[in-house]
Design an enzyme around this catalytic site. Structure first.
Site, PDB file in Angstrom:
ATOM      1  CB  CYS A 183      -1.010  -0.050   1.140  1.00  0.00           C
ATOM      2  SG  CYS A 183      -2.484   0.896   0.753  1.00  0.00           S
ATOM      3  CD  GLU A 210      -1.219  -6.318   5.059  1.00  0.00           C
ATOM      4  OE1 GLU A 210      -0.936  -6.628   3.877  1.00  0.00           O
ATOM      5  OE2 GLU A 210      -1.411  -5.140   5.424  1.00  0.00           O
ATOM      6  CG  HIS A 249      -3.687  -3.819   3.032  1.00  0.00           C
ATOM      7  ND1 HIS A 249      -2.794  -3.281   3.932  1.00  0.00           N
ATOM      8  CD2 HIS A 249      -4.302  -2.768   2.454  1.00  0.00           C
ATOM      9  CE1 HIS A 249      -2.876  -1.963   3.902  1.00  0.00           C
ATOM     10  NE2 HIS A 249      -3.787  -1.635   3.015  1.00  0.00           N
TER      11      HIS A 249
HETATM   12  N1  GLN Z   1      -2.081   6.586   2.655  1.00  0.00           N
HETATM   13  C1  GLN Z   1      -2.148   5.804   1.470  1.00  0.00           C
HETATM   14  C2  GLN Z   1      -3.503   5.913   0.780  1.00  0.00           C
HETATM   15  O1  GLN Z   1      -4.463   6.318   1.383  1.00  0.00           O
HETATM   16  C3  GLN Z   1      -1.806   4.352   1.756  1.00  0.00           C
HETATM   17  C4  GLN Z   1      -2.800   3.666   2.626  1.00  0.00           C
HETATM   18  C5  GLN Z   1      -2.288   2.389   3.247  1.00  0.00           C
HETATM   19  O2  GLN Z   1      -1.071   2.162   3.278  1.00  0.00           O
HETATM   20  N2  GLN Z   1      -3.181   1.562   3.760  1.00  0.00           N
HETATM   21  O3  GLN Z   1      -3.612   5.593  -0.376  1.00  0.00           O
END
Ligand code: GLN
Length: 536
Positions: free
Chosen positions: A384, A512, A510
């Site tokens: 992310c 994970e 994600h």
């Molecule tokens: N802050 C980033 C976004 O909103 C990444 C979010 C995250 O790592 N879950 O896209």
């Protein structure tokens, strides 16, 4: 089909005793006996969901396939059971009150005074039964967050009392988890806090059926009998939960003491044979006796609280066991990484993971970590925000766009390589408004990403507002960073990879969240594998 049985797990004496793990372990044992089981968490706080909570407050925010931002215990449930949970599996006081107040505004209460009892308790019971009432599960295990005796837990305990009264002991059972402290000076285990905690439950009208005692030392037969006598439970219903080196041992320890059999017997069910735990035991064997070791740097800004990255940590364990390998994770605080020290700090690791996150604190440290991995051919997984950092880094140092950034951190950057998603523009509310939950992703063939998945269509869970800016895609691909996963409907870039690198993959989603004990996530497995291989 038997009518759904409800098991409530409450906690006393102290918080953080591992109610989630006990719930997940019992669920695993029942599942391994062939029953359909799900687990639910009721959280007594007023937030509608934990999505708006700082990870320092409450650890990681876990996301389900249907896009619910939930308590991290749901992660344990999925990792143990290998079946997805949903919004219905995590309910907070905020959500309960929100539904009751909405009903009141609609006029559903026909002029009645709306009160904690019966309206809030009815809504709690409805949420519990909602999971059970679909003829889908034989057992619904409901973990009640917090500690018995807290003001905010009272309506939940009252709901348990009412359900026990309505459905009877064979359909509703309470397991109470307490702490038995060990007094170093006298070398004794003390049961008084447990007795008090059970008294507190009794005051609210709930007689626990089974007690699980968390302890650092073995409980003697005599002590178990004493607790049974004073707390009014059968001697075989006093189970110890001794400190262990891995949470994945807990189901086996519970089984050795007959927790599953006792539950079945008490709920009027036949106890035949043993749970089928061979795959679980095989995993445990590999986890505890690995042949190799790999060292990973996890770069993030919430590293003081390992619970903030709990799913990543567990994913490493699953993928490590699959590779016959112990994964030693070193947390590096991204705020402490700078131009002057990054080479020294990152040297010697077999792999680097840049973690998810929000806001600009520590961002340059994360970007440097991605740079170090890319320039030194060290296996890299960016998750992310971790992907977004790798993209910014590539833009700055390979594409020569010195001032490239994400508009999350620098609104006026001349090169917004990461930008707010169109659908996010104009959203001002914070709760539950990100791009959340599972979306399909199509994988490009002949890439390391494809090698990891072995399939073209996958579905992965998200939690973000920003995305790769497709205006830069062509330039990036020419320079050697390619999109290997995209959303089939919107072309949103989900995965970026550097094919010339040993293993450099960044993902917008994600992985994970969907790694489980018996089904580790393919990207984690491939990442760990890459850290173990010498050849390029
Ligand atoms: N802050 C980033 C976004 O909103 C990444 C979010 C995250 O790592 N879950 O896209």
């Amino acid at each position: 089909m038997i009518p759904t049985k409800y098991i409530f797990v409450t906690g006393g004496v102290a918080s953080s005793l591992g109610k989630g793990i006990i719930s997940a372990s019992l669920a695993k044992l029942l599942q391994a006996r062939g029953y359909m089981v799900t687990i639910q968490k009721l959280d007594p706080y007023i937030n509608v969901d934990p999505g708006t909570l700082n990870p320092y407050e409450h650890g990681e925010c876990y996301v389900t396939e249907d896009g619910a931002e939930t308590d991290l215990d749901l992660g344990h449930y999925e990792r143990f059971l290998g079946i997805p949970t949903s919004q219905a599996n995590n309910v907070t006081t905020g959500r309960i009150y929100q539904s009751v107040i909405n009903k009141e505004r609609r006029g559903d209460y026909l002029g009645k005074t709306v009160q904690v009892i019966p309206h809030i308790t009815d809504e709690i019971k409805r949420r519990v039964k909602l999971l059970g009432g679909r003829n889908k599960y034989d057992f619904v295990i409901t973990e009640i967050g917090g500690t018995v005796g807290d003001i905010e837990s009272l309506p939940y305990v009252e709901a348990v009392r009412q359900l026990k009264w309505e459905l009877g002991d064979q359909q509703v059972l309470n397991i109470h988890l307490t702490l038995v402290p060990y007094l170093q000076s006298s070398g004794e285990l003390k049961t008084k806090p447990t007795q008090h905690s059970v008294k507190m439950l009794l005051e609210t009208g709930v007689q626990p059926n089974i007690l699980v005692l968390r302890t650092s030392h073995e409980l003697s037969e005599e002590l178990r009998k004493k607790v049974a006598l004073f707390c009014n439970v059968e001697p075989d219903s006093v189970i110890q939960s001794i400190d262990v080196s891995t949470i994945y041992e807990v189901p086996l320890l519970m089984q050795q003491q007959g927790l599953d059999a006792t539950v079945l017997r008490k709920m009027g069910m036949e106890v035949t044979g043993e749970p089928e735990l061979k795959p679980w035991k095989d995993f445990l064997q590999k986890l505890q006796h690995p042949r190799f070791t790999t060292r990973i740097a996890l770069v993030g800004k919430y590293v003081e609280l390992p619970d903030a990255y709990i799913s990543i940590n567990e994913s490493f364990k699953h993928a490590g066991a699959m590779n016959d390998c112990r994964v030693e994770v070193t947390y590096l605080h991204s705020e402490q990484i700078d131009e002057s020290n990054y080479k020294g700090l990152l040297k010697g690791f077999n792999g680097i993971l840049v973690a998810p996150g929000f806001g600009d604190r520590g961002i340059e440290g994360k970007i440097l970590a991605a740079r170090y991995a890319r320039e030194n051919n060290i296996p890299f997984l960016g998750i992310c925000l971790g992907l977004q950092c790798a993209v910014v880094e590539f833009a700055r140092h390979v594409a020569g766009l010195d001032k490239a950034h994400s508009t999350e951190m620098a609104l006026k950057t001349p090169d917004p390589v990461i930008d707010l998603m169109e659908a996010q523009k104009g959203i001002t509310e914070k709760g539950g408004t990100m791009r959340l939950g599972a979306y399909p992703c199509v994988i490009r063939k002949d890439t390391k990403t494809f090698e990891a998945y072995g399939t073209v269509e996958v579905s992965e869970r998200h939690r973000h507002r920003y995305e790769f800016n497709n205006k830069y895609l062509e330039a990036f691909e020419k320079l050697g960073m390619i999109a290997t996963g995209t959303n089939p409907e919107t072309s949103l870039v989900e995965i970026m990879e550097i094919p010339a690198h040993k293993w450099f993959v960044g993902v917008q989603f994600h992985p994970e969240y969907s790694s489980t004990v018996l089904k580790p996530h393919p990207l984690f497995v491939a990442f760990i594998k890459a850290t173990l291989t010498k050849e390029k």
